[in-house]
Design a protein around this motif. Structure first.
Motif, PDB file in Angstrom:
ATOM      1  N   ASN A  30     -62.878  27.409   8.133  1.00  0.00           N
ATOM      2  CA  ASN A  30     -63.340  27.072   6.782  1.00  0.00           C
ATOM      3  C   ASN A  30     -64.590  26.204   6.807  1.00  0.00           C
ATOM      4  O   ASN A  30     -65.553  26.446   6.075  1.00  0.00           O
TER       5      ASN A  30
ATOM      6  N   ASN B 207     -68.415  27.166   5.662  1.00  0.00           N
ATOM      7  CA  ASN B 207     -69.176  26.350   4.710  1.00  0.00           C
ATOM      8  C   ASN B 207     -70.556  26.053   5.278  1.00  0.00           C
ATOM      9  O   ASN B 207     -71.558  26.098   4.567  1.00  0.00           O
TER      10      ASN B 207
ATOM     11  N   LYS C   3     -70.622  28.290  -5.305  1.00  0.00           N
ATOM     12  CA  LYS C   3     -71.002  29.598  -4.759  1.00  0.00           C
ATOM     13  C   LYS C   3     -70.924  30.741  -5.765  1.00  0.00           C
ATOM     14  O   LYS C   3     -71.164  31.877  -5.425  1.00  0.00           O
TER      15      LYS C   3
ATOM     16  N   GLY D 148     -61.411  25.862   0.033  1.00  0.00           N
ATOM     17  CA  GLY D 148     -61.607  25.664   1.470  1.00  0.00           C
ATOM     18  C   GLY D 148     -61.431  24.205   1.875  1.00  0.00           C
ATOM     19  O   GLY D 148     -60.552  23.869   2.675  1.00  0.00           O
TER      20      GLY D 148
HETATM   21 MG   LIG Z   1     -65.559  26.922   1.841  1.00  0.00          MG
END
Ligand SMILES: [Mg+2]
Ligand SMILES: Nc1ncnc2c1ncn2[C@@H]1O[C@H](COP(=O)(O)OP(=O)(O)OP(=O)(O)O)[C@@H](O)[C@H]1O
Length: 641
Positions: A400, A404, A461, A470
């Motif tokens: 995760n 990112n 996002k 996340g």
């Molecule tokens: Mg994430």
């Protein structure tokens, strides 16, 4: 004779002067002959000294002096000086007729005839007692004020010249700024400002505004003699002379660093408390929803799997639709897992782990997830202590964090996974932790984004791209493992996610993984299984899945029912029980069964960390939601040789 003659003359010859002098009552104006004998007297003199003209003419003027002055021959000397130098001026105490004293300003001028011979003296005396008293009290109050200002230690109070040079310095200024008066008086006050402020012309600007508007008030960092800084509240007042021209400035500076720090700390505490409360509330909500969803998804997933197999005839279109539905249910289950992780309610299998190993094993997974533009580097010290964590969850967390990082570097960059040992981590229990960091060279976050990044469902996002779960998942996992997640980021400077995990102590007892505790007959055996669950939907689903696997199922809606069945049916091979049930929990049920000396294998099905520490220890677990495969694997594990 002489004396009367002179008096006559003064009266007749200079008649109008006489009138003028007689009209003056504020000044004693009289004449003396060369040896100091009084030859004329005006009403002002009568008023000031208390003698009538008739009683004083012919007397010597020395009687107006005090005893001491007379002894010191001041009257004679006064006349001598006046004669020699053309004028004598003196302030001092004089005595009235009634013996009282007044403060006098006396001026004595010599009088000469046309040939330049001394014929006497003109004497003018003024009573300055009032003025003297006023001056004295002014001096006194000025002195008191000076002492007051000087003695103030909490405020720096000092004066500046028009140009900004220090011209006075009190104790408070010395205490706050560190300069002694002789080190600073005459120096320009801009040295109290920081280099940046000086460069920006702040000191001059402040004086300019003060001169124009009479006063400025500012707050900012100021520099002490030793170079340290303090946060100051500053007032500059312009000082003008009565004619309106600028004389200089009075400056009062207060050190409000502590006040500012206290206010900030309070603000921070308040904010983090609010944040914690918010996370807690969202955690409850998310956990609750996820729990229900877990059960629902289990039913959906299980039923779909059964449907897939029992489909009459083989229609590929229908099969694909069911496949899609199963995929959807699985994705939903994965999502609820993340939510449970955030809510710190997932089942963690804590064990000592070598983080380096974990990273190494997932390198190819990481590399393929990150794509060709991102370089993956590791930075581990040679000696790395093991941490207590759940391997799968740690992998997920690192994945995760790395993703990112990738998302923050659309044009590529480097992600570094490293680890360092830390003790005394703020916000964590005392002890040693491993700080596992995932650092990227990407866009970084602004303050606002950083503040919200760990909140569930916060994402930048865009819809359909990020779930915003996340970081909450990583954060929840870290907290549940006894550590924490810390994000460090600056806009344009990349991000570093620090995952603190407790270091495994040597010889410490580890949470047992009891999968091998009870071994029964070899696999593929058709078993008699007791399935316990209070949720009828889940119960039905589990039974159907088990029957499909060829087992015989006894279903119990509660722990008490289960005990009942166990006592009656001696041939039951295995029990699968839900943990969270009203009345008696799954682990309590297991304990009861063990107490009754039955060593039948028991599988505990848990949707999240419903187990208190020590509860259900040694029991193999089955994570909800489970499909047929997970169910079969769990059974195989306990019946495997
Ligand atoms: Mg994430
Ligand atoms: N390494 C990073 N660099 C820059 N911003 C980041 C970074 N990590 C997280 N963020 C910011 O924090 C937000 C939340 O991150 P989080 O991982 O919780 O969700 P997400 O990545 O948006 O969604 P998901 O993880 O479900 O794909 C991101 O949308 C992004 O704005």
């Amino acid at each position: 004779m002489e004396r009367t003659k002179r008096l006559e003359a003064s009266k007749s010859n200079e008649g109008h002067f006489r009138m003028l002098i007689d009209a003056i009552t504020d000044y004693a104006i009289y004449m003396l002959d060369p040896d100091g004998t009084i030859t004329s007297w005006n009403p002002g003199a009568s008023r000031l000294k208390g003698y009538e003209e008739s009683e004083i003419i012919g007397e010597n003027f020395s009687r107006f002096y005090t005893e001491e002055d007379r002894k010191a021959e001041l009257p004679q000397r006064a006349l001598a000086v006046a004669e020699r130098e053309g004028r004598f001026e003196h302030e001092g105490w004089r005595v009235r007729k009634d013996g009282s004293k007044f403060w006098a300003l006396a001026v004595i001028d010599p009088i000469r005839d046309n040939a330049g011979r001394l014929v006497g003296f003109a004497k003018i005396t003024r009573d300055l007692t009032e003025r003297r008293r006023a001056e004295a009290s002014l001096r006194e109050s000025q002195e008191q004020f000076r002492l007051l200002v000087q003695g103030v230690t909490d405020y720096a109070i000092f004066m500046l010249s028009r140009e900004g040079c220090v011209s006075s310095w009190n104790l408070g200024a010395q205490r706050i700024k560190g300069y002694a008066p002789d080190e600073i008086i005459g120096r320009h006050f801009s040295r109290f400002y920081t280099a940046e402020d000086r460069q920006a012309g702040r000191p001059e600007e402040a004086l300019k505004v003060a001169a124009k508007e009479g006063r400025v008030e500012r707050e900012g960092w100021r520099v002490r003699k030793d170079g340290t800084q303090f946060f100051a509240h500053v007032i500059i007042d312009a000082i003008y002379s009565p004619d309106g021209s600028l004389l200089g400035f009075a400056k009062i500076t207060r050190d409000i660093t502590e006040r500012r720090n206290a206010a900030r700390a309070l603000e921070e505490v308040r904010e983090s408390l609010l944040q914690a409360q918010k996370m807690e509330a969202i955690g409850h909500l998310t956990g609750g929803i996820a729990h229900d969803f877990n059960n629902l998804l289990m039913a959906v997933q299980g039923s779909l799997e059964l449907l897939q197999r029992r489909l009459p005839g083989h229609d590929p279109k229908v099969a694909r639709l069911i496949d899609n539905a199963i995929q959807g249910a699985r994705r939903g289950a994965a999502l609820t897992q993340r939510m449970l992780a955030f809510a710190r309610r997932q089942e963690l299998r804590l064990a000592p782990l070598d983080v380096r190993d974990v990273v190494q094993q997932m390198t190819s997974l990481l590399q393929s997830s990150l794509g060709p533009l991102v370089r993956l580097e590791t930075d581990f010290p040679p000696l790395l202590p093991s941490v207590i964590a759940d391997a799968t969850q740690l992998e997920l967390a690192l994945l995760n964090l790395a993703i990112n990082g990738r998302d923050a570097m659309p044009k590529g960059g480097t992600i570094t996974i490293g680890a360092t040992e830390r003790t005394g981590v703020p916000g964590l229990k005392a002890g040693t932790y491993l700080c596992v960091s995932v650092t990227d060279t990407g866009s970084g976050m602004d303050e606002e984004t950083l503040r919200h990044a760990m909140e569930p469902f916060f994402t930048t996002k865009g819809v359909g791209k990020g779930t915003g779960l996340g970081l909450p998942m990583v954060h929840g996992m870290a907290e549940q493992s006894g550590g924490k997640l810390l994000l460090k980021s600056k806009l344009g400077k990349g991000t570093s996610a620090e995952l603190y995990l407790p270091v495994a102590l040597h010889g410490a007892a580890l949470p047992a993984d009891g999968a091998e505790a009870h071994v029964l007959s070899p696999s593929n055996k058709k078993l008699a299984i007791l399935a316990v669950d209070d949720d009828p939907l889940v119960a039905l689903n589990t039974s159907a899945l088990l029957e499909e696997l060829g087992h015989t199922v006894y279903s119990a809606p509660s722990a008490l029912h289960a005990l009942d069945i166990l006592r009656r049916e001696k041939k039951i091979d295995l029990m699968i029980t839900d943990q969270l049930m009203p009345g008696m929990t799954g682990s309590e049920l297991a304990a009861r069964i063990r107490a009754e000396n039955a060593d039948i294998p028991i599988i505990l099905a848990t949707g999240f960390a419903e187990l208190a520490p020590g509860e259900g220890e040694g029991l193999p677990r089955l994570a909800k939601p489970f499909g047929q495969r997970e169910l079969a694997e769990a059974i195989a594990r306990v019946v495997r040789a």
